[in-house]
Design a protein around this motif. Structure first.
Motif, PDB file in Angstrom:
ATOM      1  N   LYS A  18      -5.209  -0.646   0.466  1.00 22.93           N
ATOM      2  CA  LYS A  18      -5.498  -0.239   1.837  1.00 22.93           C
ATOM      3  C   LYS A  18      -6.706  -1.012   2.381  1.00 22.93           C
ATOM      4  O   LYS A  18      -6.729  -1.429   3.553  1.00 22.93           O
ATOM      5  CB  LYS A  18      -5.767   1.263   1.872  1.00 22.93           C
ATOM      6  CG  LYS A  18      -5.949   1.809   3.289  1.00 22.93           C
ATOM      7  CD  LYS A  18      -6.173   3.311   3.283  1.00 22.93           C
ATOM      8  CE  LYS A  18      -4.903   4.027   2.781  1.00 22.93           C
ATOM      9  NZ  LYS A  18      -5.062   5.507   2.892  1.00 22.93           N
ATOM     10  N   SER A  55      -3.842   2.006  -4.798  1.00 25.07           N
ATOM     11  CA  SER A  55      -3.471   2.093  -3.379  1.00 25.07           C
ATOM     12  C   SER A  55      -4.696   1.991  -2.467  1.00 25.07           C
ATOM     13  O   SER A  55      -4.625   1.456  -1.355  1.00 25.07           O
ATOM     14  CB  SER A  55      -2.719   3.392  -3.106  1.00 25.07           C
ATOM     15  OG  SER A  55      -3.554   4.511  -3.391  1.00 25.07           O
ATOM     16  N   THR A  75       0.829  -1.213   0.000  1.00 28.34           N
ATOM     17  CA  THR A  75       0.000   0.000   0.000  1.00 28.34           C
ATOM     18  C   THR A  75       0.862   1.260   0.000  1.00 28.34           C
ATOM     19  O   THR A  75       0.592   2.218  -0.744  1.00 28.34           O
ATOM     20  CB  THR A  75      -0.923  -0.002   1.235  1.00 28.34           C
ATOM     21  OG1 THR A  75      -1.746  -1.165   1.194  1.00 28.34           O
ATOM     22  CG2 THR A  75      -1.791   1.243   1.264  1.00 28.34           C
ATOM     23  N   GLU A  76       1.890   1.258   0.830  1.00 31.38           N
ATOM     24  CA  GLU A  76       2.776   2.423   0.892  1.00 31.38           C
ATOM     25  C   GLU A  76       3.493   2.639  -0.432  1.00 31.38           C
ATOM     26  O   GLU A  76       3.656   3.788  -0.881  1.00 31.38           O
ATOM     27  CB  GLU A  76       3.781   2.236   2.027  1.00 31.38           C
ATOM     28  CG  GLU A  76       3.145   2.267   3.415  1.00 31.38           C
ATOM     29  CD  GLU A  76       4.137   1.960   4.500  1.00 31.38           C
ATOM     30  OE1 GLU A  76       5.313   1.654   4.167  1.00 31.38           O
ATOM     31  OE2 GLU A  76       3.755   2.008   5.703  1.00 31.38           O
ATOM     32  N   GLN A  77       3.910   1.551  -1.066  1.00 35.80           N
ATOM     33  CA  GLN A  77       4.586   1.686  -2.368  1.00 35.80           C
ATOM     34  C   GLN A  77       3.627   2.252  -3.414  1.00 35.80           C
ATOM     35  O   GLN A  77       4.018   3.123  -4.221  1.00 35.80           O
ATOM     36  CB  GLN A  77       5.113   0.329  -2.812  1.00 35.80           C
ATOM     37  CG  GLN A  77       6.280  -0.190  -1.975  1.00 35.80           C
ATOM     38  CD  GLN A  77       6.715  -1.587  -2.375  1.00 35.80           C
ATOM     39  OE1 GLN A  77       6.031  -2.259  -3.161  1.00 35.80           O
ATOM     40  NE2 GLN A  77       7.869  -2.025  -1.842  1.00 35.80           N
ATOM     41  N   LEU A  78       2.388   1.781  -3.416  1.00 35.86           N
ATOM     42  CA  LEU A  78       1.407   2.282  -4.379  1.00 35.86           C
ATOM     43  C   LEU A  78       1.087   3.752  -4.107  1.00 35.86           C
ATOM     44  O   LEU A  78       0.896   4.544  -5.046  1.00 35.86           O
ATOM     45  CB  LEU A  78       0.137   1.431  -4.329  1.00 35.86           C
ATOM     46  CG  LEU A  78       0.281  -0.021  -4.820  1.00 35.86           C
ATOM     47  CD1 LEU A  78      -1.003  -0.790  -4.578  1.00 35.86           C
ATOM     48  CD2 LEU A  78       0.633  -0.044  -6.311  1.00 35.86           C
ATOM     49  N   GLU A  79       1.001   4.105  -2.812  1.00 37.19           N
ATOM     50  CA  GLU A  79       0.715   5.503  -2.478  1.00 37.19           C
ATOM     51  C   GLU A  79       1.876   6.407  -2.867  1.00 37.19           C
ATOM     52  O   GLU A  79       1.670   7.546  -3.317  1.00 37.19           O
ATOM     53  CB  GLU A  79       0.440   5.625  -0.972  1.00 37.19           C
ATOM     54  CG  GLU A  79      -0.910   5.065  -0.549  1.00 37.19           C
ATOM     55  CD  GLU A  79      -1.125   5.187   0.937  1.00 37.19           C
ATOM     56  OE1 GLU A  79      -0.125   5.410   1.674  1.00 37.19           O
ATOM     57  OE2 GLU A  79      -2.289   5.037   1.378  1.00 37.19           O
TER      58      GLU A  79
END
Length: 357
Positions: free
Chosen positions: A190, A186, A175-179
């Protein structure tokens, strides 16, 4: 009469023999003073019967012969006169035959009575052994079930729970990578993290239901407090635990069975009683440790005791297995109260057993 017979059966043979001889002397004395005109031979059956039943056929025959002799001697001493010697001999022989028949009958009855008692003892011993074996097997099956539940609880908590935790961590990283890349996926990632975290909570809840906190190590108090907290969270009902002073049963069996009884009582209160508030109370009374589960539901059905549902039978059996008493009652206004009392002697046995283990 039965009490006297039971008391005489506890006597040894010498006192019984002396008693029989004493009765012959007593009856002979009365026979002498009443005179030969009064037929008194029937009263000699008392010592004859006593000797035959409690001592044996041989001694009964001896008492029979002695009774006839005392009877005839007493009549002669009292002044009896016979036209010839055949009359007293005949009378004595007839009386002796009657006594021998009584002796033989009583000996046979005594033998049959003893055989019947032996068969009853053997049958009672067999039934007792069968009941003990069945109880042992039922207890063993229940313990096996508890072990299996504990194992499944461990597997859920340590196996599936850790796997889901790792999955949640990996999903959070994704999720952090997509955000960071400002990608629309993302949001879905999440949401995936949220679902995995919910799965972790469910897994932990299932694990706690199958295997509560380590009761023997951390104490039963922690188990009841966590149970009340979990019930409040999962079913949205008011569930509280009350205990004036810390109580602990070191024995795992007693603690686990009390915990399972509380669990079953709460399940019944929510599922069948539609309860909105439940109180678990654990206290030390004058001579017992008492567990009560009280709810404000619709109450116990009128025919609940007649039907004896599976839940009630299991709770009663769990209580009996650790030597506790079990009672369930419908409260006057509304609700149900389940009470389980573990006497101090059983609690002490449980503590000793827990220390040995």
């Amino acid at each position: 009469m039965t009490a006297w017979i039971k008391r005489l059966e506890n006597w040894s043979q010498p006192p019984l023999m002396m008693t029989s001889l004493g009765l012959v002397a007593a009856v002979g004395t009365v026979d002498y003073f009443t005179g030969y005109a009064i037929f008194f031979s029937a009263f000699y059956l008392i010592p004859v019967a006593l000797a035959a039943w409690f001592v044996g056929g041989a001694f009964g025959s001896v008492i029979s012969i002695l009774s006839v002799a005392v009877w005839l001697v007493g009549d002669f001493a009292a002044g009896a006169n016979y036209s010839n010697w055949f009359v007293p001999i005949w009378n004595g022989a007839i009386a002796l035959m009657v006594y021998f028949v009584v002796v033989k009958t009583l000996v046979n009855l005594r033998k049959s009575h003893q055989e019947l008692e032996e068969r009853v003892r053997q049958r009672t011993a067999a039934l007792t052994s069968e009941i003990q074996e069945r109880t042992r097997l039922e207890k063993e099956l229940l313990e096996i079930s508890e072990r299996e539940q504990r194992q499944i609880g461990h597997d859920l908590h340590d196996g599936l729970g850790q796997h889901l935790t790792a999955t949640a961590f990996a999903s959070q990283v994704l999720t952090e990578q997509l955000e960071n890349q400002s990608l629309p996926e993302s949001a879905a990632a999440k949401n995936l993290v949220k679902l995995v975290e919910e799965a972790i909570l469910l897994t932990r809840a299932f694990a706690r239901g199958l295997h509560p906190v380590e009761i023997a190590d951390e104490g039963l108090m922690d188990g009841f407090q966590e149970l009340a907290r979990n019930i409040s969270e999962r079913f949205k009902v008011g569930c509280e635990f009350e205990c004036r002073e810390p109580l602990r049963l070191p024995d795992t069996t007693a603690s686990t069975q009390l915990y399972r009884i509380a669990q079953e009582a709460i399940t019944n209160a929510i599922k069948h009683g539609k309860a909105r508030h439940i109180t678990i109370r654990f206290e030390k009374t004058e001579n017992a440790i008492t567990l009560t589960v009280t709810d404000d539901g619709i109450g116990l059905p009128e025919n609940a005791h007649n039907g004896q549902g599976m839940g009630l039978r299991i709770m009663a059996y769990r209580a009996n297995m650790v030597g506790a008493t079990f009672n369930i009652e419908r409260l006057p206004e509304s609700g149900t109260r389940v009470t389980c009392k573990l006497p101090f002697n059983h609690a002490a046995d449980a503590e000793t057993h827990g220390a040995k283990n």
